[in-house]
Design a protein around this motif. Sequence first.
Motif, mmCIF file in Angstrom:
data_model
loop_
_atom_site.group_PDB
_atom_site.id
_atom_site.type_symbol
_atom_site.label_atom_id
_atom_site.label_comp_id
_atom_site.label_asym_id
_atom_site.label_seq_id
_atom_site.Cartn_x
_atom_site.Cartn_y
_atom_site.Cartn_z
ATOM 1 N N UNK B 146 0.852 -1.169 0.000
ATOM 2 C CA UNK B 146 0.000 0.000 0.000
ATOM 3 C C UNK B 146 0.895 1.228 0.000
ATOM 4 N N UNK B 147 0.414 2.309 -0.561
ATOM 5 C CA UNK B 147 1.220 3.518 -0.529
ATOM 6 C C UNK B 147 1.565 3.875 0.903
ATOM 7 N N UNK B 149 2.283 6.832 2.895
ATOM 8 C CA UNK B 149 2.372 8.270 3.062
ATOM 9 C C UNK B 149 3.129 8.600 4.349
ATOM 10 N N UNK B 150 3.356 9.874 4.596
ATOM 11 C CA UNK B 150 4.167 10.227 5.749
ATOM 12 C C UNK B 150 3.462 9.949 7.069
ATOM 13 N N UNK B 151 4.214 10.092 8.155
ATOM 14 C CA UNK B 151 3.652 9.848 9.474
ATOM 15 C C UNK B 151 2.548 10.851 9.766
ATOM 16 N N UNK B 152 1.683 10.524 10.746
ATOM 17 C CA UNK B 152 0.531 11.365 11.052
ATOM 18 C C UNK B 152 0.975 12.760 11.464
ATOM 19 N N UNK B 155 2.651 17.365 7.573
ATOM 20 C CA UNK B 155 2.115 17.832 6.293
ATOM 21 C C UNK B 155 2.632 19.230 5.955
ATOM 22 N N UNK B 230 -6.509 16.081 2.301
ATOM 23 C CA UNK B 230 -5.189 15.455 2.280
ATOM 24 C C UNK B 230 -4.951 14.796 0.925
ATOM 25 N N UNK B 235 2.064 6.274 -6.569
ATOM 26 C CA UNK B 235 3.125 5.289 -6.382
ATOM 27 C C UNK B 235 3.817 5.017 -7.712
ATOM 28 N N UNK B 241 -2.684 12.124 -8.116
ATOM 29 C CA UNK B 241 -2.809 12.359 -6.682
ATOM 30 C C UNK B 241 -4.202 11.967 -6.265
ATOM 31 N N UNK B 242 -4.301 11.499 -5.078
ATOM 32 C CA UNK B 242 -5.650 11.206 -4.626
ATOM 33 C C UNK B 242 -5.840 11.720 -3.212
ATOM 34 N N UNK B 243 -7.092 11.854 -2.873
ATOM 35 C CA UNK B 243 -7.443 12.508 -1.620
ATOM 36 C C UNK B 243 -7.653 11.466 -0.533
ATOM 37 N N UNK B 244 -7.185 11.749 0.652
ATOM 38 C CA UNK B 244 -7.417 10.835 1.770
ATOM 39 C C UNK B 244 -8.347 11.512 2.770
#
Lengths: 280, 244
Positions: B146-147, B149-152, B155, B230, B235, B241-244
């Motif tokens: 899975x992609x 992404x950075x830590x919580x 940003x 977000x 990848x 880009x997609x939104x989380x």
Amino acid sequence: MRRLDRLGWAAGIAFSNYGVRIGVRTNDPALWPHLAGRLPPGAAESASPVVDVLYSVILGTSSGTTRRYHMVYDGISQLARTLDLAEAVDALESSLHLTVASHAENVLFVHAGAVTWAGRAILIPGRSMSGKSTLVSALLEAGARYYSDEYAVLDRHGRVLPYPRAIHVRGGENGGRRIRVPVLDPPEHRAVPVGLIAVTRFRAGAVWRPQTLAPAEALLALLSNTVQPRSQPRDALAVLRRVVTARAVKSERGDARDVARALLDEVESCRAPRARAASL
Amino acid sequence: MLPLSRTEKLLVEELDEDLVIYDEERHKAHRLNGTAAFVWRRCDGRTTVAQIAALLAAKTGDAVGDDVVLLALRQLQSASLLRANGRTAARPVGIPRRELLKTAALFAVVLPAVTTILVPTPAQAASPATPTATPKPTATPTPTPTPKPPAAGVWCVGVVNTMEGVNPDGVVGPTATTPGSTVCIPCPASGTCKTPMELRWRRGPTAGTCIIIVTVKPGACAACPAGGIRLLPPVGTNGGWYVV
């Protein structure tokens, strides 16, 4: 996965439930209204975009005579490829619940219906098509409180936690498409000890003749419906042995309404000696 | 014959007189009733069948023949709960069931019983979505990449400035954003956000590219504010880009 990642993803959500972090991304935000009320109960939106399991949902668009399939992926495994959006959402929902059940931390998921009555839970373990949703519905009509329809969640002490997804009742006892019955009475959010385990299966015309199961027999019945025993057998046994201190009965059943009343009476009779002892 | 019980990779739970034994090697669970449990516990490689029968008789207060113990051993062996050692394993012996029932009736002996279930995989224990569900789930969910992404909370926060380019279906860039939207972009490796930041959006490998220009608040990475959209990086080389 790379081929999937290369597709355009317009929207996504991340949530966690019982320690499992799940993401769902889609090419079309029109998916979200269809997921309303379908996410695992208690799912909390995650602040972190890091997920353990990622679902990809591609909504097919129709133009002229061309219709494109809706597709659902769990990682790179295709779960559904269908023109019926409801079917695709059903597949996604079912897999979401199974993912939570398979990877949940500190709790045990058992494939069972659960209601509470007089402060005790009635567990009805059983696989799909065993008629447990119909029996859960009948118990609710008889006044019991709803806890879960498909997965009973047990804590470390063997108590039942609510997992109130909408009840799925099939059209008739013997099959047909599922009908979603909204949950009108939200359960109390507290763990309840098990008062009765009812191992039963629907058979047209069958008469309810319950036979008491030994604790070891009841444990085996629950274990055969437990979702993650292979990965955590020690924990599963520890939890289930606490559960089977409750009375367990087994019988085929016919009409669910007759059995519902009998089960509620049984819970009350199990509870009575203890209540009397407490009052002395 | 000196039967010897298997103990490796077994989890044992005692419930009243019965035993539940989980075989971690074969993923099977066995329920041994009181008689079978009694026999299994005494299979120590030193006690003979006759001695076990005598012990059982002493416990129940009734005469118990070797045949009852042999029946238990046969069931235990087929459940793989005895050592498969040629010298000590109990060889199955043909015992007429009629004789055993007679014994049981005469002396009120509970015949040994071993019940076995194959412990289900998660998929086996689950309900299908519908009776006609198309998915063919694998036995166990396959871990998939899975992609990452950075830590919580790490940003770059910015505002969408312009959106350029149109996808073939008429959608401009990520559908969730419009000029003026607050967006959160993963913090770069340097840990510092720089402005402006250009994001490329592609609906597919052959479709046209859309670009959104985001004016990022320069400086150290921060938490994504409430309402911030977000955006995660692709990848693949052409991913959107997609939104989380």
